[in-house]
Structure formats: C-alpha cells, structure tokens
Design an enzyme around this catalytic site. Structure first.
Site, PDB file in Angstrom:
ATOM      1  N   LYS A   1      -0.996  -0.934  -4.433  1.00 28.32           N
ATOM      2  CA  LYS A   1      -2.340  -0.295  -4.157  1.00 28.32           C
ATOM      3  C   LYS A   1      -1.956   1.306  -3.922  1.00 28.32           C
ATOM      4  CE  LYS A   1      -4.740   0.245   0.140  1.00 28.32           C
ATOM      5  NZ  LYS A   1      -5.619  -0.393   1.249  1.00 28.32           N
ATOM      6  N   LEU A   2      -2.267   2.101  -4.764  1.00 28.18           N
ATOM      7  CA  LEU A   2      -2.108   3.585  -4.422  1.00 28.18           C
ATOM      8  C   LEU A   2      -3.181   4.195  -3.755  1.00 28.18           C
ATOM      9  CD1 LEU A   2      -1.227   4.494  -8.337  1.00 28.18           C
ATOM     10  CD2 LEU A   2       0.610   3.882  -6.552  1.00 28.18           C
ATOM     11  N   LYS A   3      -2.657   5.080  -2.986  1.00 26.71           N
ATOM     12  CA  LYS A   3      -3.820   5.891  -2.208  1.00 26.71           C
ATOM     13  C   LYS A   3      -4.089   7.159  -3.110  1.00 26.71           C
ATOM     14  CE  LYS A   3      -3.709   4.004   2.009  1.00 26.71           C
ATOM     15  NZ  LYS A   3      -4.976   3.488   2.540  1.00 26.71           N
TER      16      LYS A   3
ATOM     17  N   ASP B   1      -7.039   3.171  -3.299  1.00 30.16           N
ATOM     18  CA  ASP B   1      -7.744   3.359  -1.951  1.00 30.16           C
ATOM     19  C   ASP B   1      -8.096   4.773  -1.763  1.00 30.16           C
ATOM     20  OD1 ASP B   1      -8.729   3.159   0.426  1.00 30.16           O
ATOM     21  OD2 ASP B   1      -7.116   1.973   1.317  1.00 30.16           O
TER      22      ASP B   1
ATOM     23  N   ASN C   1      -9.818   6.124   0.950  1.00 27.04           N
ATOM     24  CA  ASN C   1     -10.139   6.278   2.519  1.00 27.04           C
ATOM     25  C   ASN C   1     -11.337   7.509   2.496  1.00 27.04           C
ATOM     26  OD1 ASN C   1      -6.970   5.425   2.757  1.00 27.04           O
ATOM     27  ND2 ASN C   1      -8.359   4.519   4.149  1.00 27.04           N
TER      28      ASN C   1
ATOM     29  N   LYS D   1     -10.517  -6.739   7.578  1.00 25.54           N
ATOM     30  CA  LYS D   1      -9.176  -6.139   8.410  1.00 25.54           C
ATOM     31  C   LYS D   1      -9.862  -6.948   9.941  1.00 25.54           C
ATOM     32  CE  LYS D   1      -7.755  -2.160   6.450  1.00 25.54           C
ATOM     33  NZ  LYS D   1      -7.482  -0.503   6.766  1.00 25.54           N
TER      34      LYS D   1
ATOM     35  N   GLU E   1     -11.098   1.116  -3.386  1.00 28.22           N
ATOM     36  CA  GLU E   1     -11.394   0.837  -2.210  1.00 28.22           C
ATOM     37  C   GLU E   1     -12.015   2.098  -1.566  1.00 28.22           C
ATOM     38  OE1 GLU E   1      -8.108  -0.768  -0.477  1.00 28.22           O
ATOM     39  OE2 GLU E   1      -8.602  -0.357   1.636  1.00 28.22           O
TER      40      GLU E   1
ATOM     41  N   GLY F   1      -4.568  -4.103   5.774  1.00 29.02           N
ATOM     42  CA  GLY F   1      -3.569  -4.172   7.067  1.00 29.02           C
ATOM     43  C   GLY F   1      -3.690  -2.676   7.633  1.00 29.02           C
TER      44      GLY F   1
ATOM     45  N   ASP G   1     -13.985  -0.959   2.657  1.00 27.35           N
ATOM     46  CA  ASP G   1     -12.973  -1.277   3.821  1.00 27.35           C
ATOM     47  C   ASP G   1     -13.762  -0.629   5.131  1.00 27.35           C
ATOM     48  OD1 ASP G   1     -10.791  -0.741   5.819  1.00 27.35           O
ATOM     49  OD2 ASP G   1      -9.496   0.179   4.504  1.00 27.35           O
TER      50      ASP G   1
ATOM     51  N   SER H   1       1.051  -1.318  -0.006  1.00 22.55           N
ATOM     52  CA  SER H   1      -0.016   0.092  -0.034  1.00 22.55           C
ATOM     53  C   SER H   1       1.110   1.279  -0.015  1.00 22.55           C
ATOM     54  CB  SER H   1      -0.802  -0.044   1.367  1.00 22.55           C
ATOM     55  OG  SER H   1      -1.681   1.155   1.277  1.00 22.55           O
TER      56      SER H   1
HETATM   57  O1  OSB Z   1      -7.058   2.189   4.459  1.00 28.70           O
HETATM   58  O2  OSB Z   1      -6.126   0.368   4.003  1.00 28.70           O
HETATM   59  C1  OSB Z   1      -6.226   1.312   4.694  1.00 28.70           C
HETATM   60  C2  OSB Z   1      -3.169   1.790   6.919  1.00 28.70           C
HETATM   61  C3  OSB Z   1      -3.916   2.558   7.924  1.00 28.70           C
HETATM   62  C4  OSB Z   1      -5.110   2.638   7.967  1.00 28.70           C
HETATM   63  C5  OSB Z   1      -6.098   2.395   6.870  1.00 28.70           C
HETATM   64  C6  OSB Z   1      -5.407   1.916   5.818  1.00 28.70           C
HETATM   65  C7  OSB Z   1      -4.034   1.612   5.760  1.00 28.70           C
HETATM   66  C8  OSB Z   1      -3.273   0.980   4.612  1.00 28.70           C
HETATM   67  C9  OSB Z   1      -1.994   0.468   4.735  1.00 28.70           C
HETATM   68  O3  OSB Z   1      -3.544   0.950   3.426  1.00 28.70           O
HETATM   69  C10 OSB Z   1      -1.883  -1.066   4.944  1.00 28.70           C
HETATM   70  C11 OSB Z   1      -0.754  -1.776   5.286  1.00 28.70           C
HETATM   71  O4  OSB Z   1       0.182  -1.889   4.590  1.00 28.70           O
HETATM   72  O5  OSB Z   1      -0.585  -1.957   6.584  1.00 28.70           O
HETATM   73 MG    MG Z   2      -8.436   1.288   2.819  1.00 28.23          MG
END
Ligand code: OSB
Ligand code: MG
Length: 369
Positions: free
Chosen positions: A162-164, A189, A191, A263, A214, A291, A239, A136
């Site tokens: 995975k690109l934020k 992702d 968020n 998760k 995501e 994660g 998520d 990620s």
């Molecule tokens: O949205 O998946 C998420 C980390 C912290 C909180 C939310 C997210 C994430 C990650 C990192 O994307 C996932 C990882 O590699 O642990």
């Molecule tokens: Mg996420």
C-alpha cells in the site's frame, strides 16, 4: 459492582525504525496508551490506537487517557458489567471516543478469554492459522529511497503493498512503482488529502490496475466518494469514514465504498469490528484488516481479526520489525513465507515483556475498584 478489580493506565514511547510519513504528518515514534485490567479473576492488556495528535481522526492519546481515567474506567468499575461484551452497553451514554472505549474492551476481552482458556482468534471466528501480510509504505521525498524501501519489503516477502499518496506525489509515484516492480499487488491510501475537484486527476490512476484507492476525501464526504466511484474503475475503499456499523452500511448503500478497511479501534473495539465484518460478508462487500502502527498487543489482535473469513483482501498486518526494533511482547509478529501467524494461546496469545514496558513507561496511573 462489576467484575473489574483494578485498571492500570500506562503511557509508553516506542521509537520507529524510520519516520512514517502520511499526508497528515510524519511520525517518529509511537506514543501508546496501554490498559492493564485485573478482571474476571484474570489479567488482560489492551492498547489504544489513538495518535498523539488528532490528525488521523478526532481522537488523541491525552484525550483518550483523560477520558478513560476520569469517565470510562470509573463508569465500568461502578457498573454491573458481567463480561467484556457488556462494555458497549455500559459505555453507551458516552458519545464517540471509540478508540478509548476499544482499548478498555480489548483489555477486558483479553482477561475474560484468558480466564476461559480461549483465544481471540477463536472468539472472533478466525478460520485460518496465518494471514498473508501487506505493508503500508509512507511518503518519501526521493523516489529512489521509496524504490529501495519497496525492494526490501518485497524481498522479505510481503504479499501486497500500500502506497501513501498525496497531491503532487501520486500518478508519477504509482507509475514508477509499476514500471519497476511489474504487477505486484498494489493499492494507494490518500488519508483524505483530496477533494471532489480532483476527480478527473484521480481517475487517471485507473490505468495502473490498483486493487483499490483508500479514503481520497474527507471523513464526512460520503456522497463525494460515491460520485468518485461512478467516475473511476478502481474500487473506492473507506477507512477514516467507517466509524460504526451504521456508518459502514450507509456508505455501502450510497455506493461510497466498494471495499471496507476495518480497524477495531476506529469502530469501538474488536467485537464491533466482528459485527461489521459479518454484515459486510452478508452484503458481499470485501473487507480487510487495517492497522494503526500497533505494538505486539494490537498486532496479535489484528492477526486474529484478519483471520476471519470476511477478510477477503490482504491487510496491513505486518511484522513488528516493519515499525519497531524492540516490541513490548516476548514474541513479536514475524514475517514467514509472506504470512503472519495467528496466535492461538489464551486471550491475545502473546505475553508482555514487563521489563521493556517498565523501561519505556512515561506515565502510570492505577484506578482501583
Ligand atoms: O490510514 O491506514 C492508515 C497508520 C496510522 C494511521 C492511519 C493509517 C496508517 C497506516 C499504517 O497506513 C498501517 C499499519 O501498518 O499499521
Ligand atoms: Mg488509511
């Protein structure tokens, strides 16, 4: 009285190798609450995945620590708890706070499985001894810096990226990454950074052949996600919204999620996660293991969960070195041929390095039976 003799809560601080930026903020270190239990004639460790502030979901470390020390741990100790699987029933009167509950359950499971000489992988129904590893990747100000980071991750063997994304850093970023790295397995992702008004904009991501998008919208916007899914070819994957088995099944039935990011902390523990994985498999909904920037403890448990046959997509189970220079376990997860191996020893199958933990402990509290 229960089979719990003592519970120790520890707060530790682990610096990150580089800042990790998402649409909800930038992390420079991991502030983690660890739970150590003496129970079932053994010892076990758990990790709370809540973040320092309630910016991913409503939980946060101080809140989890307060609730565990003043409510959850005393209730568990005073209960007739017979095994880790019993904790859900014992803590059922207390609403929400799933990450706090999950941390205690993880420690109890570790202790119980160690006493039985059985691994997390075995208890969770793992069917493989290693899992392909995805990474990620946070938001970067400079596209050049992002491409350099991606080049390093792909060079070290990660099998999926995975690109934020966030408004203003989405289509151009994905387009440039595709132009640079070709058809590498790629997903994004958000968020929860978008709203239904961004539907037409997000649909333009379809041309890049992403594995999934995501959590584009807020946690409680299930119907909006369903409406987006009707307007987009890219599968929508929730998520933050997936907080329980019931919520997950509702999201699937509404058409709000075509794929599930699972998760354990977010749903109340590894046993609840297993139940969700099985229910998704029964509905032919692909699942992958998410994660929360876990230490070597949570990373070991995630590797076991990711080895379940319902985990049909590559997860965010990366090497310890993706986030940390030093981990709190003696054998941190490493990337080998693009895979993370699933520990097969008793319990979590990893051992804590207590000297490292002592060195970075900021707070400690022992709760006796
Ligand atoms: O949205 O998946 C998420 C980390 C912290 C909180 C939310 C997210 C994430 C990650 C990192 O994307 C996932 C990882 O590699 O642990
Ligand atoms: Mg996420």
């Amino acid at each position: 009285m229960s089979a719990i003799d003592a519970v120790e809560l520890r707060r530790i601080r682990l610096p990150l190798v580089a800042p990790f930026r998402t649409s909800f903020g930038t992390q420079h270190e991991r502030d983690v609450l660890l739970v150590r239990v003496e129970a079932f004639g053994s010892e076990g460790w758990g990790e709370c995945v809540a973040m320092s502030q309630p910016i991913y979901n409503e939980e946060y470390v101080d809140g989890a620590q307060d609730l565990l020390s003043n409510v959850l741990v005393p209730a568990a100790i005073a209960s007739d708890l017979a095994g880790a699987a019993d904790l859900t029933r014992v803590l059922a009167p207390f609403h929400g706070n799933r990450m706090a509950k999950a941390a205690l359950e993880m420690a109890l499971l570790d202790a119980e499985l160690r006493a039985q000489g059985r691994s997390f992988a075995d208890a969770l129904g793992a069917s493989v001894d290693r899992v392909p590893s995805g990474v990620s990747v946070g938001i970067f100000d400079s596209i050049g810096d992002l491409l350099e980071a991606l080049n390093n991750y792909l060079g070290s063997g990660y099998r999926r990226v995975k690109l934020k994304i966030e408004p203003g850093r989405d289509l151009d970023v994905v387009s440039t990454v595709r132009a640079t790295f070709g058809d590498v397995p790629l997903q994004v992702d958000a968020n929860a950074a978008y709203t239904i008004d961004d539907t037409a904009h997000l649909a333009k991501l379809d041309e890049f052949g992403l594995l999934l998008i995501e959590q584009p919208f807020a946690e409680d916007r299930l119907l909006d996600h369903a409406r987006l899914a009707e307007r987009m070819d890219t599968p929508v994957c929730l998520d933050e919204s997936i907080t329980s088995l019931a919520r997950c099944m509702d999201a699937i039935d509404l058409g709000a999620t075509q794929i599930v990011n699972l998760k354990a902390g977010r749903v109340g523990g590894y046993l609840a996660a297993l139940e969700i994985a099985e229910a998704c498999a029964a509905r032919d909904i692909p699942v992958w293991c998410g994660g929360m920037v876990e230490t070597g403890l949570g990373r070991a448990a995630n590797a076991a969960l990711a080895a379940h046959p319902a985990m049909r997509l590559i997860g965010d189970v990366s090497a310890s070195s993706r986030f940390f220079t030093r981990d709190i376990v003696t054998e941190p997860a490493v990337l080998e041929d693009g895979h993370i191996s699933v520990p097969d020893g008793p319990g979590l199958g990893v051992e804590v390095d207590i000297d490292v933990i002592d060195e970075i402990t900021t707070e400690r509290r022992l709760v006796h039976a």
